[in-house]
Design a protein around this motif. Structure first.
Motif, PDB file in Angstrom:
ATOM      1  N   VAL A 132       0.862  -1.178   0.000  1.00 34.29           N
ATOM      2  CA  VAL A 132       0.000   0.000   0.000  1.00 34.29           C
ATOM      3  C   VAL A 132       0.899   1.230   0.000  1.00 34.29           C
ATOM      4  CG1 VAL A 132      -1.840   1.221   1.193  1.00 34.29           C
ATOM      5  CG2 VAL A 132      -1.791  -1.280   1.227  1.00 34.29           C
ATOM      6  N   GLU A 133       1.123   1.779  -1.178  1.00 34.69           N
ATOM      7  CA  GLU A 133       2.065   2.886  -1.332  1.00 34.69           C
ATOM      8  C   GLU A 133       1.298   4.203  -1.427  1.00 34.69           C
ATOM      9  OE1 GLU A 133       4.428   4.993  -0.828  1.00 34.69           O
ATOM     10  OE2 GLU A 133       5.736   3.288  -1.305  1.00 34.69           O
ATOM     11  N   ILE A 134       1.163   4.879  -0.296  1.00 29.41           N
ATOM     12  CA  ILE A 134       0.408   6.133  -0.292  1.00 29.41           C
ATOM     13  C   ILE A 134       1.201   7.281  -0.920  1.00 29.41           C
ATOM     14  CG2 ILE A 134      -0.982   5.473   1.677  1.00 29.41           C
ATOM     15  CD1 ILE A 134       0.754   7.218   3.444  1.00 29.41           C
ATOM     16  N   GLY A 135       2.467   7.016  -1.262  1.00 30.55           N
ATOM     17  CA  GLY A 135       3.231   8.021  -1.995  1.00 30.55           C
ATOM     18  C   GLY A 135       2.656   8.292  -3.369  1.00 30.55           C
ATOM     19  N   LEU A 136       1.849   7.352  -3.903  1.00 27.42           N
ATOM     20  CA  LEU A 136       1.210   7.574  -5.202  1.00 27.42           C
ATOM     21  C   LEU A 136       0.095   8.603  -5.115  1.00 27.42           C
ATOM     22  CD1 LEU A 136       0.955   3.944  -6.634  1.00 27.42           C
ATOM     23  CD2 LEU A 136       2.452   5.771  -7.425  1.00 27.42           C
ATOM     24  N   VAL A 137      -0.446   8.830  -3.911  1.00 26.77           N
ATOM     25  CA  VAL A 137      -1.576   9.750  -3.768  1.00 26.77           C
ATOM     26  C   VAL A 137      -1.174  11.185  -4.129  1.00 26.77           C
ATOM     27  CG1 VAL A 137      -3.321  10.640  -2.188  1.00 26.77           C
ATOM     28  CG2 VAL A 137      -2.667   8.233  -2.078  1.00 26.77           C
ATOM     29  N   PRO A 138      -0.085  11.747  -3.567  1.00 29.23           N
ATOM     30  CA  PRO A 138       0.342  13.084  -4.025  1.00 29.23           C
ATOM     31  C   PRO A 138       0.672  13.112  -5.517  1.00 29.23           C
ATOM     32  CG  PRO A 138       1.413  12.529  -1.958  1.00 29.23           C
ATOM     33  CD  PRO A 138       0.745  11.280  -2.433  1.00 29.23           C
ATOM     34  N   PHE A 139       1.276  12.047  -6.031  1.00 28.34           N
ATOM     35  CA  PHE A 139       1.561  11.951  -7.468  1.00 28.34           C
ATOM     36  C   PHE A 139       0.267  12.076  -8.268  1.00 28.34           C
ATOM     37  CE2 PHE A 139       3.127   9.114 -11.109  1.00 28.34           C
ATOM     38  CZ  PHE A 139       3.789  10.163 -11.731  1.00 28.34           C
ATOM     39  N   GLY A 140      -0.764  11.359  -7.813  1.00 24.70           N
ATOM     40  CA  GLY A 140      -2.058  11.435  -8.488  1.00 24.70           C
ATOM     41  C   GLY A 140      -2.674  12.814  -8.410  1.00 24.70           C
ATOM     42  N   GLY A 152      -7.854  10.686 -15.878  1.00 21.19           N
ATOM     43  CA  GLY A 152      -8.273   9.359 -15.434  1.00 21.19           C
ATOM     44  C   GLY A 152      -7.109   8.541 -14.902  1.00 21.19           C
ATOM     45  N   LEU A 153      -5.972   8.595 -15.607  1.00 23.41           N
ATOM     46  CA  LEU A 153      -4.786   7.834 -15.198  1.00 23.41           C
ATOM     47  C   LEU A 153      -4.330   8.244 -13.801  1.00 23.41           C
ATOM     48  CD1 LEU A 153      -2.497   5.880 -16.466  1.00 23.41           C
ATOM     49  CD2 LEU A 153      -1.209   7.996 -16.728  1.00 23.41           C
ATOM     50  N   PHE A 154      -4.164   9.550 -13.587  1.00 23.56           N
ATOM     51  CA  PHE A 154      -3.703  10.030 -12.286  1.00 23.56           C
ATOM     52  C   PHE A 154      -4.801   9.865 -11.230  1.00 23.56           C
ATOM     53  CE2 PHE A 154      -0.467  11.930 -14.936  1.00 23.56           C
ATOM     54  CZ  PHE A 154       0.665  11.832 -14.148  1.00 23.56           C
ATOM     55  N   GLY A 155      -6.047   9.862 -11.666  1.00 27.97           N
ATOM     56  CA  GLY A 155      -7.133   9.561 -10.739  1.00 27.97           C
ATOM     57  C   GLY A 155      -7.026   8.148 -10.193  1.00 27.97           C
ATOM     58  N   GLY A 156      -6.614   7.202 -11.050  1.00 28.77           N
ATOM     59  CA  GLY A 156      -6.379   5.836 -10.591  1.00 28.77           C
ATOM     60  C   GLY A 156      -5.261   5.769  -9.571  1.00 28.77           C
ATOM     61  N   PHE A 157      -4.151   6.516  -9.835  1.00 32.47           N
ATOM     62  CA  PHE A 157      -3.053   6.570  -8.866  1.00 32.47           C
ATOM     63  C   PHE A 157      -3.529   7.145  -7.527  1.00 32.47           C
ATOM     64  CE2 PHE A 157       0.086   7.375 -12.612  1.00 32.47           C
ATOM     65  CZ  PHE A 157      -0.004   6.044 -12.966  1.00 32.47           C
ATOM     66  N   PHE A 158      -4.466   8.075  -7.598  1.00 32.65           N
ATOM     67  CA  PHE A 158      -4.953   8.772  -6.406  1.00 32.65           C
ATOM     68  C   PHE A 158      -5.892   7.897  -5.581  1.00 32.65           C
ATOM     69  CE2 PHE A 158      -7.920  11.647  -4.237  1.00 32.65           C
ATOM     70  CZ  PHE A 158      -7.061  12.564  -3.657  1.00 32.65           C
ATOM     71  N   ILE A 159      -6.809   7.214  -6.238  1.00 35.04           N
ATOM     72  CA  ILE A 159      -7.924   6.587  -5.519  1.00 35.04           C
ATOM     73  C   ILE A 159      -7.593   5.190  -4.984  1.00 35.04           C
ATOM     74  CG2 ILE A 159      -8.996   5.535  -7.564  1.00 35.04           C
ATOM     75  CD1 ILE A 159     -10.913   7.367  -4.815  1.00 35.04           C
ATOM     76  N   ARG A 171       6.014   9.681   1.975  1.00 29.64           N
ATOM     77  CA  ARG A 171       6.011   8.485   1.138  1.00 29.64           C
ATOM     78  C   ARG A 171       6.196   8.848  -0.333  1.00 29.64           C
ATOM     79  NH1 ARG A 171       6.983   3.816   3.619  1.00 29.64           N
ATOM     80  NH2 ARG A 171       6.674   3.090   1.488  1.00 29.64           N
ATOM     81  N   PHE A 172       5.665   9.999  -0.744  1.00 31.78           N
ATOM     82  CA  PHE A 172       5.839  10.452  -2.125  1.00 31.78           C
ATOM     83  C   PHE A 172       7.311  10.705  -2.427  1.00 31.78           C
ATOM     84  CE2 PHE A 172       5.632  14.222  -5.144  1.00 31.78           C
ATOM     85  CZ  PHE A 172       5.466  13.428  -6.279  1.00 31.78           C
ATOM     86  N   ILE A 173       7.992  11.359  -1.493  1.00 30.58           N
ATOM     87  CA  ILE A 173       9.407  11.673  -1.697  1.00 30.58           C
ATOM     88  C   ILE A 173      10.239  10.398  -1.770  1.00 30.58           C
ATOM     89  CG2 ILE A 173      11.436  12.733  -0.623  1.00 30.58           C
ATOM     90  CD1 ILE A 173       9.492  14.889   0.469  1.00 30.58           C
ATOM     91  N   VAL A 174       9.987   9.463  -0.872  1.00 34.01           N
ATOM     92  CA  VAL A 174      10.785   8.236  -0.893  1.00 34.01           C
ATOM     93  C   VAL A 174      10.416   7.379  -2.106  1.00 34.01           C
ATOM     94  CG1 VAL A 174      11.130   8.235   1.599  1.00 34.01           C
ATOM     95  CG2 VAL A 174       9.205   6.968   0.662  1.00 34.01           C
ATOM     96  N   TRP A 175       9.143   7.458  -2.527  1.00 32.51           N
ATOM     97  CA  TRP A 175       8.741   6.726  -3.747  1.00 32.51           C
ATOM     98  C   TRP A 175       9.483   7.275  -4.961  1.00 32.51           C
ATOM     99  CZ3 TRP A 175       6.264   8.125  -8.323  1.00 32.51           C
ATOM    100  CH2 TRP A 175       5.841   7.056  -9.137  1.00 32.51           C
ATOM    101  N   LEU A 176       9.566   8.608  -5.056  1.00 29.27           N
ATOM    102  CA  LEU A 176      10.318   9.220  -6.155  1.00 29.27           C
ATOM    103  C   LEU A 176      11.785   8.803  -6.106  1.00 29.27           C
ATOM    104  CD1 LEU A 176       9.006  12.904  -6.395  1.00 29.27           C
ATOM    105  CD2 LEU A 176       8.667  11.060  -8.041  1.00 29.27           C
TER     106      LEU A 176
END
Length: 625
Positions: free
Chosen positions: A290-298, A344-351, A427-432
């Motif tokens: 569960v990578e919540i770092g994708l949420v800011p990306f989205g 839509g793509l970034f919405g998927g990353f967000f949700i 998590r976004f920073i470490v994911w990047l």
């Protein structure tokens, strides 16, 4: 993506996925068919205006979410969820019979009542839909499972909407609509019979029939965990944002882009395709956790491409309506379609990570009631969003400018949520970091306990070691680090967001030293993970320095398990001290550098001696520094 698609073959997931897919398809088939009939054949049914009827139908469908979500959450916590899923499918068959009677009697009231009942059926199934996933899927399957559910839901919405509109326009459409709904409902029931048992977490729960007090109680459950509650707010915001866009597609295609009905379908299809692909990519981008770092990306993508959609829209529509091919050839169309796909793509990353986070961090005993609270807040946000859009448009705001306002509001909402819970940005920073600077390989990290306190020890190779370990471990870790590094201008925000514990030597600052040990003790007593680098310094030659006795002092106060962890491949990277100070040689900045992290068997406190732990870490690291 093969692993998440393999879930479709599993009895733990396949029958449930088919059941929810067919349910979403049937809801939208009937709802859109009814709206099309009332729009193009309004005089045959009522004297009300078609615009009013369309909004009335939408309101009637969503009303049960406000009235019965609280009860649905209680039922899903009290009874077996597989049994409830089958009962909702039986209800769906009965609703189709009522709808068929409405068509046969040519009675609008009966048809709207059937629509209300379909909303009720969706309300009852909602808590089952998301609360059953953590019972049947392993934690490393939750992201993939949620991704398939979200992608499947939007595809079902798209196909159901298209089929409903198609059936409403053919000769004898009411018979075809009824037959299609009945066939789908029966197939849904047969599919639901394959769902494995999902025992109730609270079988003795006493049902509270009062929707107002129970709704407030469910929201209270959600608020117990700030991250869960803010995840619900994030999910609800996405549904507001997405519903606002979808509601404008017909008018946007006709009045702004100058397209025909086929163009509306194209916009909807591109947007849905983006959400589907974005959702399915989540598992790969998050390495199954569960990578919540994708949420800011989205959220960044939603804002950037939402604004570009507004700027790309033409100021004036074409002089005449465009069919599909001239529409595609028109200037700016490809850019608009790309923007919709990207939203839509970034919405998927967000949700997807938000749904998985809500499930995994909710208490199992009342998870379904928390999901019921989520459904209520979702519905409230969508109603408020529709009302705000209506007010802005009636005030003279154009549809493209409405998209721009929504994108700017999305940025404001994101900044507010990330300000309250810095864990998202951390998590976004470490994911990047691990997806741009490094390629991270993980080994035996399941040895880090899923719950309870533990001391993580690791070799210290670079200035980003703590970030790399954070990226690899889905549980938050509170790292103890040198107070000078803790105050670094660039990384200080990240370390503070991760609740790192600054420490100094007895010579530099004895007060801070004692405070650090007190914080470590308090964190372990609270059941948290604490990470330390026992060498006390970053290596200057790539080899392990002797481990300091601070480990023994920590374990004397809190005799917890110690998990040895080793990093390899970081020596020589831009953040290490090879050939001089860190970040001093550009040749070190090789992108996608392969690094690795490995965890050893947990060691009991009584056997966790500095020298033996150093030997464990050295063995885990191997020859690669």
């Amino acid at each position: 993506m093969s692993s998440q698609f393999a879930l479709l073959k599993s009895r733990r997931f396949g029958p449930f996925f088919g059941t929810q897919f067919l349910g979403a398809f049937n809801d939208n088939l009937y709802k859109n068919a009814l709206v099309v009939l009332l729009t193009f054949q309004a005089t045959q049914w009522t004297a009300m205006k078609p615009e009013l009827l369309a909004n009335l139908a939408a309101g009637i469908f969503i009303l049960p979410f406000f009235l019965f979500s609280a009860t649905a959450g209680q039922l899903a916590d009290k009874y077996d969820k597989a049994r409830l899923a089958r009962l909702t499918k039986v209800l769906e068959i009965a609703i189709t019979v009522i709808a068929g009677a409405g068509f046969w009697l040519h009675n609008l009231s009966v048809l709207l009542f059937a629509l209300f009942l379909l909303g009720l059926q969706s309300t009852l199934f909602g808590p089952v839909k998301y609360a059953i996933l953590p019972q049947h899927l392993h934690e490393d399957e939750l992201v993939g499972g949620n991704a398939l559910v979200e992608a499947g839901t939007f595809v079902a919405i798209l196909i159901g909407t298209l089929v409903g509109g198609l059936l409403a326009g053919v000769e004898g459409g009411t018979v075809w609509i009824t037959s299609g709904c009945m066939l789908t409902a029966v197939l849904g029931y047969l599919t639901s019979r394959g769902i494995p048992e999902a025992p109730a977490p609270e079988p003795t729960l006493k049902i509270n029939p009062n929707p107002i007090t129970e709704t407030w109680r469910n929201i209270g459950f959600a608020r117990e965990n700030r991250t869960v509650f803010l995840s619900i707010l994030g999910i609800s915001w996405f549904w507001l944002f997405g519903a606002l866009l979808l509601a404008q597609f017909p008018a946007y295609a006709k009045n702004v882009l100058g397209g025909t009905v086929t163009c509306v379908t194209l916009l909807l299809g591109i947007f849905t395709l983006g959400i589907g692909i974005g959702s399915l990519l989540c598992e790969r981008l998050s390495s199954k956790q569960v990578e919540i770092g994708l949420v800011p990306f989205g959220s960044i993508g939603l804002t950037v491409f939402g604004l570009d959609l507004a700027f790309a829209s033409p100021a004036t529509p074409p002089a005449s309506a465009l069919s599909i091919m001239p529409f595609l050839m028109a200037e700016g169309t490809i850019r608009i379609l790309f923007d919709l796909f990207a939203i839509g793509l970034f919405g998927g990353f967000f949700i997807v990570p938000l749904y998985a986070l809500m499930q995994i961090r909710s208490e199992a005993s009342h998870r379904a009631r928390i999901i019921a609270a989520n459904n209520i807040v979702n519905a409230l946000f969508m109603v408020v969003g529709a009302g705000a859009a209506a007010v802005l448009l009636s005030s003279g705001l154009s549809i493209p400018m409405l998209f721009a306002v929504a994108a700017i509001c999305n940025a404001a909402v994101a900044l507010y949520i990330y300000g309250l819970v810095p864990e998202f940005l951390l998590r976004f920073i470490v994911w990047l970091l691990v997806h741009s600077v490094y390629r991270l390989e993980k080994k035996d990290l399941d040895r880090i306990p899923e719950s309870g306190p533990a001391l993580i020890i690791c070799n210290h190779v670079s200035y980003v070691d703590a970030l790399v370990i954070t990226a690899a471990c889905h549980r938050p870790i509170r790292f103890v680090m040198d107070h000078h590094i803790f105050r670094w201008p660039i990384l200080s925000f990240v370390f503070k967001a991760g609740r790192a514990i600054p420490i100094a030597s007895a010579r530099d600052d004895p007060v801070l030293l004692e405070k650090a040990f007190d914080e470590v003790s308090a964190a372990l007593a609270a059941g948290e993970l604490v990470g330390i680098f026992p060498e006390g310094q970053i290596t200057s030659d790539g080899e392990l320095c002797p481990f300091r006795p601070g480990i023994s002092r920590i374990l004397e106060r809190n005799p917890v398990q110690v998990v040895p962890v080793a990093l390899s491949g970081l020596w020589g990277s831009i953040f290490s001290r090879r050939d001089g100070p860190a970040m001093s040689a550009l040749w070190k900045a090789r992108p996608f550098r392969r690094i690795a992290i490995a965890a050893g068997e947990p060691v009991n406190a009584s056997q966790a001696l500095p020298d033996s732990l150093r030997a464990d870490v050295l063995a885990l690291r191997g020859e690669l520094r």
